[in-house]
Design a protein around this motif. Structure first.
Motif, PDB file in Angstrom:
ATOM      1  N   VAL A   1       0.844  -1.203   0.000  1.00  0.00           N
ATOM      2  CA  VAL A   1       0.000   0.000   0.000  1.00  0.00           C
ATOM      3  C   VAL A   1       0.878   1.252   0.000  1.00  0.00           C
ATOM      4  N   LEU A   2       0.527   2.200  -0.858  1.00  0.00           N
ATOM      5  CA  LEU A   2       1.253   3.464  -0.931  1.00  0.00           C
ATOM      6  C   LEU A   2       0.858   4.352   0.245  1.00  0.00           C
ATOM      7  N   LEU A   3       1.863   4.819   0.982  1.00  0.00           N
ATOM      8  CA  LEU A   3       1.654   5.735   2.103  1.00  0.00           C
ATOM      9  C   LEU A   3       2.578   6.927   1.948  1.00  0.00           C
ATOM     10  N   VAL A   4       2.173   8.055   2.512  1.00  0.00           N
ATOM     11  CA  VAL A   4       3.024   9.242   2.554  1.00  0.00           C
ATOM     12  C   VAL A   4       3.382   9.525   4.009  1.00  0.00           C
TER      13      VAL A   4
ATOM     14  N   LEU B   1      -2.466   7.467   4.244  1.00  0.00           N
ATOM     15  CA  LEU B   1      -2.824   7.354   2.836  1.00  0.00           C
ATOM     16  C   LEU B   1      -2.679   8.728   2.187  1.00  0.00           C
ATOM     17  N   PRO B   2      -2.262   8.766   0.931  1.00  0.00           N
ATOM     18  CA  PRO B   2      -2.191  10.063   0.250  1.00  0.00           C
ATOM     19  C   PRO B   2      -3.581  10.659   0.080  1.00  0.00           C
ATOM     20  N   GLY B   3      -3.641  11.973   0.075  1.00  0.00           N
ATOM     21  CA  GLY B   3      -4.910  12.666  -0.125  1.00  0.00           C
ATOM     22  C   GLY B   3      -4.979  13.921   0.701  1.00  0.00           C
TER      23      GLY B   3
ATOM     24  N   LEU C   1      -3.344  13.312  -4.733  1.00  0.00           N
ATOM     25  CA  LEU C   1      -2.457  12.193  -5.062  1.00  0.00           C
ATOM     26  C   LEU C   1      -1.378  12.638  -6.044  1.00  0.00           C
ATOM     27  N   HIS C   2      -1.773  13.373  -7.058  1.00  0.00           N
ATOM     28  CA  HIS C   2      -0.797  13.849  -8.041  1.00  0.00           C
ATOM     29  C   HIS C   2       0.203  14.810  -7.400  1.00  0.00           C
ATOM     30  N   ALA C   3      -0.289  15.740  -6.597  1.00  0.00           N
ATOM     31  CA  ALA C   3       0.600  16.709  -5.953  1.00  0.00           C
ATOM     32  C   ALA C   3       1.581  16.043  -4.993  1.00  0.00           C
ATOM     33  N   GLU C   4       1.155  14.984  -4.321  1.00  0.00           N
ATOM     34  CA  GLU C   4       1.990  14.341  -3.304  1.00  0.00           C
ATOM     35  C   GLU C   4       2.925  13.271  -3.854  1.00  0.00           C
ATOM     36  N   THR C   5       2.541  12.634  -4.967  1.00  0.00           N
ATOM     37  CA  THR C   5       3.322  11.485  -5.444  1.00  0.00           C
ATOM     38  C   THR C   5       3.663  11.525  -6.926  1.00  0.00           C
ATOM     39  N   GLY C   6       3.035  12.413  -7.681  1.00  0.00           N
ATOM     40  CA  GLY C   6       3.232  12.448  -9.117  1.00  0.00           C
ATOM     41  C   GLY C   6       2.347  11.472  -9.878  1.00  0.00           C
TER      42      GLY C   6
ATOM     43  N   PRO D   1       9.643  18.711  -2.694  1.00  0.00           N
ATOM     44  CA  PRO D   1      10.441  19.014  -1.504  1.00  0.00           C
ATOM     45  C   PRO D   1       9.560  19.294  -0.292  1.00  0.00           C
ATOM     46  N   ARG D   2      10.068  18.941   0.871  1.00  0.00           N
ATOM     47  CA  ARG D   2       9.303  19.063   2.117  1.00  0.00           C
ATOM     48  C   ARG D   2       8.782  20.478   2.342  1.00  0.00           C
ATOM     49  N   HIS D   3       9.572  21.493   2.027  1.00  0.00           N
ATOM     50  CA  HIS D   3       9.129  22.870   2.283  1.00  0.00           C
ATOM     51  C   HIS D   3       7.907  23.234   1.440  1.00  0.00           C
ATOM     52  N   ARG D   4       7.662  22.526   0.343  1.00  0.00           N
ATOM     53  CA  ARG D   4       6.477  22.764  -0.482  1.00  0.00           C
ATOM     54  C   ARG D   4       5.344  21.798  -0.188  1.00  0.00           C
ATOM     55  N   SER D   5       5.674  20.559   0.145  1.00  0.00           N
ATOM     56  CA  SER D   5       4.645  19.528   0.270  1.00  0.00           C
ATOM     57  C   SER D   5       4.271  19.174   1.703  1.00  0.00           C
ATOM     58  N   GLY D   6       5.158  19.450   2.652  1.00  0.00           N
ATOM     59  CA  GLY D   6       4.915  19.016   4.021  1.00  0.00           C
ATOM     60  C   GLY D   6       5.112  17.520   4.198  1.00  0.00           C
ATOM     61  N   LEU D   7       5.786  16.888   3.233  1.00  0.00           N
ATOM     62  CA  LEU D   7       6.005  15.440   3.286  1.00  0.00           C
ATOM     63  C   LEU D   7       7.487  15.113   3.335  1.00  0.00           C
ATOM     64  N   PHE D   8       7.809  14.121   4.157  1.00  0.00           N
ATOM     65  CA  PHE D   8       9.173  13.595   4.173  1.00  0.00           C
ATOM     66  C   PHE D   8       9.404  12.656   2.996  1.00  0.00           C
ATOM     67  N   GLY D   9       8.327  12.025   2.506  1.00  0.00           N
ATOM     68  CA  GLY D   9       8.456  11.106   1.391  1.00  0.00           C
ATOM     69  C   GLY D   9       7.226  10.242   1.241  1.00  0.00           C
ATOM     70  N   ALA D  10       7.338   9.240   0.367  1.00  0.00           N
ATOM     71  CA  ALA D  10       6.255   8.292   0.103  1.00  0.00           C
ATOM     72  C   ALA D  10       6.894   6.942  -0.173  1.00  0.00           C
ATOM     73  N   ARG D  11       6.182   5.876   0.218  1.00  0.00           N
ATOM     74  CA  ARG D  11       6.703   4.533  -0.042  1.00  0.00           C
ATOM     75  C   ARG D  11       5.579   3.515   0.031  1.00  0.00           C
ATOM     76  N   PHE D  12       5.832   2.376  -0.575  1.00  0.00           N
ATOM     77  CA  PHE D  12       4.899   1.262  -0.502  1.00  0.00           C
ATOM     78  C   PHE D  12       5.250   0.412   0.708  1.00  0.00           C
TER      79      PHE D  12
END
Length: 166
Positions: A28-31, A41-43, A60-65, A109-120
């Motif tokens: 499962v894809l998580l951010v 979950l992304p969203g 989803l597109h903004a967070e993971t492409g 980048p984190r400063h734009r998305s607020g995310l450290f990353g995404a992974r399955f």
């Protein structure tokens, strides 16, 4: 006929639009957001009058492409107000992406998305990496069969840009 009493004080409730995406192994894809502990979950939240499937696809597109067409809901989760406003979360079925697509996730980048990353993450590991309520939501979505999203009584066509006329 519009009843002004219904519009005088509309209820305050956010609509969370999440996506359950799997890879060919069923992971499962998580951010990983910087604003809370654990993976999710992304969203994100829908804008006023934004169809929830389009909001989920946008986030989803903004967070993971990933650019997926979403039409079916796997779970609905109501969360009462705590430190946030009450919210209704819809978990959309993002289906299974190819290994090629999974390998090409693009997290801004984190400063734009607020995310450290995404992974399955393997499904059996979800309780280890998510908060209990988040893991339960994902597990329910994994266990359910999709139901269609209706927009004003009509089945959505995945990329419908506006609500059908009344």
């Amino acid at each position: 006929m519009r009843d002004p009493r219904l519009l005088a004080k509309p209820p305050v409730c956010r609509l969370g639009c999440l996506v359950l995406v799997r890879n060919p192994r069923g992971d499962v894809l998580l951010v990983d957001p910087d604003y809370m502990d654990g993976l999710i979950l992304p969203g994100g939240a829908a804008q006023p009058n934004e169809p929830p499937n389009l909001a989920a696809a946008r986030h989803l597109h903004a967070e993971t492409g990933l650019n997926l067409r979403l039409a079916d809901v796997l779970a609905v989760d109501f969360t009462p107000a705590d430190r946030y406003l009450e919210r209704l979360n819809l978990v959309f079925d993002g289906g299974t992406v190819t290994e090629h697509a999974a390998a090409r996730l693009t997290v801004p980048p984190r400063h734009r998305s607020g995310l450290f990353g995404a992974r399955f993450v393997p499904a059996h590991e979800l309780p280890d990496v998510m908060a209990p309520a988040q893991a339960a939501r994902a597990a329910e979505a994994l266990a359910n069969r999709a139901v269609p999203l209706l927009l004003h009584g009509q089945r959505t066509t995945c990329d419908e840009g506006r609500t059908p006329p009344r």
